[in-house]
Design a protein around this motif. Structure first.
Motif, PDB file in Angstrom:
ATOM      1  N   LEU A 157      20.282 -26.887  32.397  1.00  9.03           N
ATOM      2  CA  LEU A 157      19.271 -27.389  32.749  1.00  9.03           C
ATOM      3  C   LEU A 157      19.476 -28.679  33.816  1.00  9.03           C
ATOM      4  CD1 LEU A 157      16.532 -27.059  30.036  1.00  9.03           C
ATOM      5  CD2 LEU A 157      16.616 -25.576  31.994  1.00  9.03           C
ATOM      6  N   VAL A 158      18.912 -28.646  34.812  1.00  9.19           N
ATOM      7  CA  VAL A 158      18.922 -29.864  35.938  1.00  9.19           C
ATOM      8  C   VAL A 158      17.995 -30.810  35.541  1.00  9.19           C
ATOM      9  CG1 VAL A 158      19.053 -30.622  38.235  1.00  9.19           C
ATOM     10  CG2 VAL A 158      20.450 -28.585  37.549  1.00  9.19           C
ATOM     11  N   HIS A 159      16.886 -30.240  35.546  1.00 12.20           N
ATOM     12  CA  HIS A 159      15.479 -31.037  35.089  1.00 12.20           C
ATOM     13  C   HIS A 159      14.831 -30.083  34.163  1.00 12.20           C
ATOM     14  CE1 HIS A 159      13.119 -28.811  38.151  1.00 12.20           C
ATOM     15  NE2 HIS A 159      14.214 -28.343  38.526  1.00 12.20           N
ATOM     16  N   ARG A 160      13.785 -30.656  33.919  1.00 13.84           N
ATOM     17  CA  ARG A 160      12.571 -29.833  32.974  1.00 13.84           C
ATOM     18  C   ARG A 160      11.347 -29.643  33.596  1.00 13.84           C
ATOM     19  NH1 ARG A 160      14.575 -32.105  26.742  1.00 13.84           N
ATOM     20  NH2 ARG A 160      16.608 -31.837  27.396  1.00 13.84           N
ATOM     21  N   LEU A 161      10.532 -28.734  32.975  1.00 10.86           N
ATOM     22  CA  LEU A 161       9.175 -28.414  33.110  1.00 10.86           C
ATOM     23  C   LEU A 161       8.544 -28.127  31.904  1.00 10.86           C
ATOM     24  CD1 LEU A 161       9.139 -25.732  36.108  1.00 10.86           C
ATOM     25  CD2 LEU A 161       8.748 -28.184  36.226  1.00 10.86           C
ATOM     26  N   ASP A 162       7.234 -28.687  31.838  1.00 11.22           N
ATOM     27  CA  ASP A 162       6.428 -28.685  30.611  1.00 11.22           C
ATOM     28  C   ASP A 162       6.286 -27.046  30.321  1.00 11.22           C
ATOM     29  OD1 ASP A 162       5.901 -31.407  30.157  1.00 11.22           O
ATOM     30  OD2 ASP A 162       4.079 -31.104  31.204  1.00 11.22           O
ATOM     31  N   ARG A 163       6.182 -26.619  29.027  1.00 10.23           N
ATOM     32  CA  ARG A 163       6.187 -25.335  28.580  1.00 10.23           C
ATOM     33  C   ARG A 163       4.942 -24.596  29.433  1.00 10.23           C
ATOM     34  NH1 ARG A 163       5.751 -23.233  22.256  1.00 10.23           N
ATOM     35  NH2 ARG A 163       5.908 -21.012  23.077  1.00 10.23           N
ATOM     36  N   ASP A 164       3.734 -25.466  29.477  1.00  8.67           N
ATOM     37  CA  ASP A 164       2.648 -24.685  30.101  1.00  8.67           C
ATOM     38  C   ASP A 164       2.716 -24.530  31.654  1.00  8.67           C
ATOM     39  OD1 ASP A 164       1.446 -24.391  27.729  1.00  8.67           O
ATOM     40  OD2 ASP A 164       0.443 -26.111  27.581  1.00  8.67           O
ATOM     41  N   THR A 165       3.709 -25.322  32.102  1.00 14.58           N
ATOM     42  CA  THR A 165       3.697 -25.412  33.751  1.00 14.58           C
ATOM     43  C   THR A 165       4.832 -24.236  34.120  1.00 14.58           C
ATOM     44  OG1 THR A 165       3.602 -27.741  33.578  1.00 14.58           O
ATOM     45  CG2 THR A 165       4.431 -26.876  35.898  1.00 14.58           C
ATOM     46  N   SER A 166       4.190 -23.380  35.288  1.00 13.22           N
ATOM     47  CA  SER A 166       4.784 -22.367  35.907  1.00 13.22           C
ATOM     48  C   SER A 166       5.740 -22.903  37.036  1.00 13.22           C
ATOM     49  CB  SER A 166       4.095 -21.241  36.204  1.00 13.22           C
ATOM     50  OG  SER A 166       2.944 -21.832  37.318  1.00 13.22           O
ATOM     51  N   GLY A 167       6.685 -22.247  37.432  1.00  9.53           N
ATOM     52  CA  GLY A 167       7.406 -22.505  38.772  1.00  9.53           C
ATOM     53  C   GLY A 167       8.940 -22.697  38.853  1.00  9.53           C
ATOM     54  N   GLY A 257       9.940 -39.585  37.481  1.00  9.91           N
ATOM     55  CA  GLY A 257       9.931 -38.271  36.636  1.00  9.91           C
ATOM     56  C   GLY A 257       9.287 -38.583  35.414  1.00  9.91           C
ATOM     57  N   ARG A 258       8.081 -39.172  34.853  1.00  8.11           N
ATOM     58  CA  ARG A 258       7.709 -39.471  33.709  1.00  8.11           C
ATOM     59  C   ARG A 258       7.034 -38.069  32.957  1.00  8.11           C
ATOM     60  NH1 ARG A 258      11.053 -43.451  34.258  1.00  8.11           N
ATOM     61  NH2 ARG A 258      10.134 -45.292  35.369  1.00  8.11           N
ATOM     62  N   THR A 259       7.084 -37.970  31.438  1.00 11.15           N
ATOM     63  CA  THR A 259       6.443 -37.029  30.702  1.00 11.15           C
ATOM     64  C   THR A 259       5.039 -36.694  31.055  1.00 11.15           C
ATOM     65  OG1 THR A 259       8.038 -37.386  29.092  1.00 11.15           O
ATOM     66  CG2 THR A 259       5.937 -36.134  28.481  1.00 11.15           C
ATOM     67  N   HIS A 260       4.595 -35.682  31.696  1.00 17.83           N
ATOM     68  CA  HIS A 260       3.223 -35.225  31.939  1.00 17.83           C
ATOM     69  C   HIS A 260       2.628 -36.171  32.889  1.00 17.83           C
ATOM     70  CE1 HIS A 260       2.638 -34.038  27.268  1.00 17.83           C
ATOM     71  NE2 HIS A 260       3.534 -33.264  28.015  1.00 17.83           N
ATOM     72  N   GLN A 261       3.523 -36.745  33.954  1.00 12.79           N
ATOM     73  CA  GLN A 261       3.001 -37.558  35.074  1.00 12.79           C
ATOM     74  C   GLN A 261       1.888 -37.166  35.648  1.00 12.79           C
ATOM     75  OE1 GLN A 261       6.169 -39.882  37.096  1.00 12.79           O
ATOM     76  NE2 GLN A 261       5.026 -39.430  38.956  1.00 12.79           N
ATOM     77  N   ILE A 262       1.925 -36.001  36.457  1.00 17.56           N
ATOM     78  CA  ILE A 262       0.993 -35.317  37.334  1.00 17.56           C
ATOM     79  C   ILE A 262      -0.238 -35.401  36.524  1.00 17.56           C
ATOM     80  CG2 ILE A 262       0.301 -33.453  38.671  1.00 17.56           C
ATOM     81  CD1 ILE A 262       3.147 -33.101  39.362  1.00 17.56           C
TER      82      ILE A 262
END
Length: 338
Positions: A157-167, A257-262
């Protein structure tokens, strides 16, 4: 944080094995090859101790049972070529059979590949799919891809997405690509834009949220993030895309790029994201369920970066059908009453 003084490399007392067996009953010494330089120790162990839960790997790291060049290291330590990794015995009883990707899941991920060239993959990750296994998740996106591409010697993985986030999410198939794109990310040159549906009326003129974020772990193990003056500096740029009755579609670009930032920055301005089980109220989420939205409306819509050869890659991920349906309902006049 990586130590400024990595452990000494004077511990090469035996010719190390190059690969671990699924279950080990004796100490192993593994030498890190050049192509794996820069990989985190936790990911290195996960790839070699097939079936061992990620929680178990973190436990042996915390206890100092894993050593690099005879020294203790943290889970985020990045390996260097020639490092000698001591892997402790792992009892067979602690291992579960390595999960196998089913045909349906394999087809879903195959259909989600948006780009595959130059050592870089872009996946339109489905919501509900974790990016890696651990914490009760036996099979994440990266494990699925490693099974789908067994001949590929490298997949990270280059970066991560939360489990509930799509895309859209970047996955590197070459060490050189991983290091280059992550350097672009750290320098702020990687493009990342999300589409999010916020509850209520987004404040007019509010285009930037700068609020420090602090991560907390509850007794249950759940991670929660809050705005806190003792937290890390965080910035998100927002732009209104479309307004509805009781909701606002916004484009969000995280500068940091913080956790849950948006999600937390949207909550901070009084407009939590629709369907957010962590940061929106039950009342708000019930109201959005009435217009057909059953999960978090946060989608990684665009990612872009340069490759080591200078080529620029920019990929757009279309909105999933369930999110499009919710927007169609709002455009047709559905009102959110939360």
């Amino acid at each position: 944080m990586r130590s400024k003084h990595p452990p000494s490399r004077s511990a090469r007392t035996a010719e190390p094995h190059t690969r671990a067996e699924p279950a080990t009953s004796s100490v192993q010494l593994l030498t890190v090859p050049e192509e794996l330089a820069g990989q985190r120790i936790d990911n290195f162990l996960q790839a070699r101790l097939k079936g061992v839960p990620r929680s178990r790997i973190y436990r042996i790291l915390r206890k100092g049972e894993v050593r690099v060049n005879k020294g203790r290291i943290k889970a985020e330590y990045k390996l260097q070529a020639g490092d000698v990794v001591r892997v402790p015995p792992i009892r067979t009883a602690e291992q579960a059979p390595a999960p196998v990707v089913g045909d349906q899941l394999r087809r879903l991920v195959e259909a989600s590949i948006l780009y595959d060239d130059g050592g870089l993959l872009v996946i339109n990750k489905p919501a509900g799919l974790a990016v890696h296994g651990g914490s009760g998740v036996r099979l994440g996106l990266i494990e699925i891809l490693r099974q789908m591409f067994p001949s590929s010697p490298f997949m990270e993985l280059v970066h991560r997405l939360d489990r509930d986030t799509s895309g859209a999410i970047f996955v590197a198939r070459k060490r050189s690509v991983l290091k280059h794109v992550q350097s672009e990310l750290r320098a702020g040159r990687m493009e990342k834009s999300y589409l999010a549906l916020a509850a209520g009326k987004w404040p007019r003129g509010r285009r930037t949220v700068e609020a420090p974020l602090k991560k907390n772990t509850l007794k249950s193990g759940e991670r929660m993030v809050s705005v806190n003056p003792e937290g890390k500096a965080s910035e998100t740029r927002f732009q209104v895309v479309e307004r509805f009755s009781g909701a606002t579609l916004v484009a969000a670009e995280p500068v940091t790029g913080r956790t849950h930032q948006i999600r937390v920055h949207a909550q901070f301005v009084g407009c939590p994201l629709a369907g957010d089980a962590k940061y929106a109220t039950d009342e708000i989420n019930r109201a959005f369920r009435d217009v057909g939205l059953k999960r978090l409306f946060l989608h990684s819509a665009v990612v872009g970066c340069s490759l080591p050869d200078g080529k620029r890659v920019r990929v757009e991920a279309p909105l999933p059908g369930d999110l499009e349906a919710a927007l169609s309902a709002l455009r047709a006049g559905a009102q959110v009453q939360g």
